[in-house]
Scaffold this motif. Structure first.
Motif, short mmCIF file in Angstrom:
data_model
loop_
_atom_site.label_atom_id
_atom_site.label_comp_id
_atom_site.label_asym_id
_atom_site.label_seq_id
_atom_site.Cartn_x
_atom_site.Cartn_y
_atom_site.Cartn_z
N LYS A 1 0.84 -1.21 0.00
CA LYS A 1 0.00 0.00 0.00
C LYS A 1 0.87 1.25 0.00
CE LYS A 1 -3.53 2.41 2.75
NZ LYS A 1 -4.34 2.36 4.00
N GLY A 2 1.91 1.25 0.80
CA GLY A 2 2.82 2.39 0.82
C GLY A 2 3.54 2.57 -0.49
N CYS A 3 4.01 1.47 -1.07
CA CYS A 3 4.75 1.54 -2.33
C CYS A 3 3.87 1.98 -3.49
CB CYS A 3 5.40 0.20 -2.64
SG CYS A 3 6.79 -0.20 -1.55
N MET A 4 2.58 1.83 -3.35
CA MET A 4 1.66 2.31 -4.39
C MET A 4 1.68 3.83 -4.48
SD MET A 4 -1.65 -0.24 -3.93
CE MET A 4 -2.59 0.61 -5.22
N GLU A 5 2.23 4.50 -3.48
CA GLU A 5 2.27 5.96 -3.48
C GLU A 5 3.55 6.52 -4.09
OE1 GLU A 5 1.64 7.10 0.57
OE2 GLU A 5 -0.35 6.20 0.68
N ILE A 6 4.52 5.67 -4.42
CA ILE A 6 5.79 6.16 -4.94
C ILE A 6 5.60 6.97 -6.21
CG2 ILE A 6 7.99 5.44 -5.96
CD1 ILE A 6 8.03 3.11 -4.01
N LEU A 7 4.77 6.47 -7.13
CA LEU A 7 4.59 7.15 -8.41
C LEU A 7 3.75 8.42 -8.30
CD1 LEU A 7 4.18 4.17 -10.90
CD2 LEU A 7 6.19 5.58 -10.47
N ASP A 8 3.17 8.69 -7.12
CA ASP A 8 2.44 9.94 -6.93
C ASP A 8 3.37 11.14 -7.04
OD1 ASP A 8 0.18 8.45 -6.49
OD2 ASP A 8 0.16 8.72 -4.31
N THR A 9 4.69 10.90 -6.83
CA THR A 9 5.65 11.99 -6.90
C THR A 9 6.14 12.25 -8.32
OG1 THR A 9 7.55 10.51 -6.53
CG2 THR A 9 6.45 11.39 -4.58
N VAL A 10 5.69 11.45 -9.28
CA VAL A 10 6.15 11.55 -10.67
C VAL A 10 5.11 12.32 -11.49
CG1 VAL A 10 6.83 10.27 -12.73
CG2 VAL A 10 7.39 9.38 -10.45
N GLY B 1 3.80 -2.82 -5.61
CA GLY B 1 3.15 -1.53 -5.41
C GLY B 1 3.21 -0.66 -6.65
N LEU B 2 4.38 -0.63 -7.28
CA LEU B 2 4.52 0.16 -8.51
C LEU B 2 3.60 -0.37 -9.60
CD1 LEU B 2 8.41 0.51 -8.59
CD2 LEU B 2 6.77 2.36 -8.19
N ALA B 3 3.57 -1.69 -9.76
CA ALA B 3 2.76 -2.29 -10.81
C ALA B 3 1.27 -2.03 -10.58
CB ALA B 3 3.03 -3.79 -10.90
N MET B 4 0.86 -2.05 -9.32
CA MET B 4 -0.56 -1.85 -9.01
C MET B 4 -1.00 -0.40 -9.19
SD MET B 4 -1.00 -4.32 -5.65
CE MET B 4 -2.72 -3.87 -5.38
N SER B 5 -0.03 0.52 -9.17
CA SER B 5 -0.38 1.94 -9.24
C SER B 5 0.08 2.60 -10.54
CB SER B 5 0.25 2.68 -8.07
OG SER B 5 1.67 2.62 -8.13
N ALA B 6 0.53 1.82 -11.50
CA ALA B 6 1.20 2.37 -12.68
C ALA B 6 0.26 2.77 -13.80
CB ALA B 6 2.23 1.38 -13.21
N LYS B 7 -1.03 2.81 -13.55
CA LYS B 7 -1.97 3.19 -14.60
C LYS B 7 -1.61 4.59 -15.11
CE LYS B 7 -5.76 0.42 -12.74
NZ LYS B 7 -7.11 0.44 -12.14
N GLY B 8 -1.37 4.68 -16.41
CA GLY B 8 -0.99 5.95 -16.99
C GLY B 8 0.46 6.30 -16.81
N LYS B 9 1.22 5.45 -16.07
CA LYS B 9 2.64 5.71 -15.83
C LYS B 9 3.52 4.70 -16.55
CE LYS B 9 2.18 9.14 -12.83
NZ LYS B 9 2.65 10.51 -13.12
N GLY B 10 2.98 3.88 -17.39
CA GLY B 10 3.79 2.94 -18.15
C GLY B 10 3.85 1.55 -17.54
N ARG B 11 4.52 0.66 -18.26
CA ARG B 11 4.73 -0.70 -17.78
C ARG B 11 5.79 -0.72 -16.68
NH1 ARG B 11 7.53 -2.90 -21.32
NH2 ARG B 11 7.90 -1.01 -22.55
N CYS B 12 5.91 -1.85 -15.98
CA CYS B 12 6.89 -1.98 -14.90
C CYS B 12 7.82 -3.15 -15.17
CB CYS B 12 6.20 -2.19 -13.56
SG CYS B 12 5.35 -0.72 -12.94
N ALA B 13 9.06 -2.99 -14.73
CA ALA B 13 10.06 -4.05 -14.83
C ALA B 13 10.84 -4.12 -13.53
CB ALA B 13 11.01 -3.81 -16.00
N GLY B 14 11.01 -5.32 -13.01
CA GLY B 14 11.75 -5.52 -11.78
C GLY B 14 13.04 -6.26 -12.04
N PHE B 15 14.14 -5.73 -11.56
CA PHE B 15 15.46 -6.33 -11.73
C PHE B 15 15.84 -7.03 -10.44
CE2 PHE B 15 15.12 -3.39 -15.11
CZ PHE B 15 16.03 -3.75 -16.09
N SER B 16 15.85 -8.36 -10.46
CA SER B 16 16.09 -9.13 -9.25
C SER B 16 17.54 -9.01 -8.80
CB SER B 16 15.75 -10.60 -9.48
OG SER B 16 16.06 -11.36 -8.34
N ALA B 17 17.74 -8.74 -7.53
CA ALA B 17 19.07 -8.68 -6.93
C ALA B 17 19.50 -10.05 -6.41
CB ALA B 17 19.10 -7.67 -5.80
#
Length: 255
Positions: free
Chosen positions: A113-122, A141-157
């Protein structure tokens, strides 16, 4: 970094439940461990960190920071750590029930839920949003909130990062998981592992751009983005947003 977003609602719930301590889990190079310890120091509550692996007699910068911020460090061998039921029974027997248990990496519904707010700053619309992945909560969180902000990609560490697909499906559902790209070939040998090539890239990136990357998470992500760009994985003119998730205390860490 992203840890603030993961902790935000969990700390509110912790306060609401009025538990005596907050207990969480992580590896020896966990940004989440460092951030939770810092939150405990700032807000005056007891923190307990269960660290995966054997006891470290000489602490790396991440664990040293956590201890300096007042976190109690305890160690669980890797076999115990992998068996979640046994691990939770061990935690209960050692620390009792009056504790708030926060999963590794802050990866629960409140963390997402918190991470869904990250893209609010973009305030612009990238074509692709990239982040480094440990447990997958930030990516979720990014993927769930990315509507209108593009696709998401995660780079595994982490080596063997395919488990992140299951994590995505569990936290966000199959529809979101199916639209999210996982990149698993830039782990450089596994969690907190480093190579001269990676360290050289981080050094050059700092000299060219004045931006610090850590060798555990953000360095691997940015290396992957640059490598894939040179190999033609992105369309010409594609706008890419790379989320810098912090973790700079890990720069001096040596596995």
């Amino acid at each position: 970094g992203n840890k603030w977003y993961k902790l935000k609602y969990n700390l509110s719930e912790f306060r609401k439940q009025e538990k005596k301590a907050l207990l969480t889990f992580g590896g020896a190079y966990s940004n989440h461990i460092a951030a939770t310890a810092a939150a405990g120091f700032l807000f005056g509550f007891r923190t307990i960190g269960i660290i995966r692996g054997e006891k470290h007699h000489t602490l790396n910068p991440t664990l040293r920071l956590a201890r300096e911020q007042g976190m109690e460090l305890h160690y669980a061998d890797r076999q115990l750590y992998r068996n979640k039921d046994e691990l939770m029974a061990w935690v209960s027997s050692h620390f009792g029930e009056d504790i708030y248990i926060l999963p590794e990496g802050g990866s629960n519904d409140l963390g997402v839920k918190g991470c869904m707010e990250i893209l609010d700053t973009v305030d612009w619309n990238p074509d692709l949003v990239c982040c480094a992945c440990g447990t997958g909560a930030t990516l979720t969180g990014l993927a769930m909130s990315a509507k209108g902000k593009g696709r998401c990609a995660g780079f595994s560490a982490l080596k063997g990062g395919d488990f992140l697909r299951d994590s995505l499906e569990q936290l966000a559902g199959k529809a979101v998981a199916g639209q999210t790209r996982l990149v698993t070939e830039y782990h450089f040998g596994g969690y907190a592992k480093q190579t001269p090539d990676l360290l050289d890239f981080i050094d050059r990136f700092w000299k060219e751009h004045g931006i610090l990357l850590d060798p555990v998470y953000t360095g691997k992500m940015m290396y992957g983005i640059y490598d894939q760009a040179t190999k033609g994985h992105f369309k010409e003119g594609e706008k890419i947003l790379a989320i810098h998730t912090g973790g700079l205390q890990g720069i001096g860490s040596k596995p």
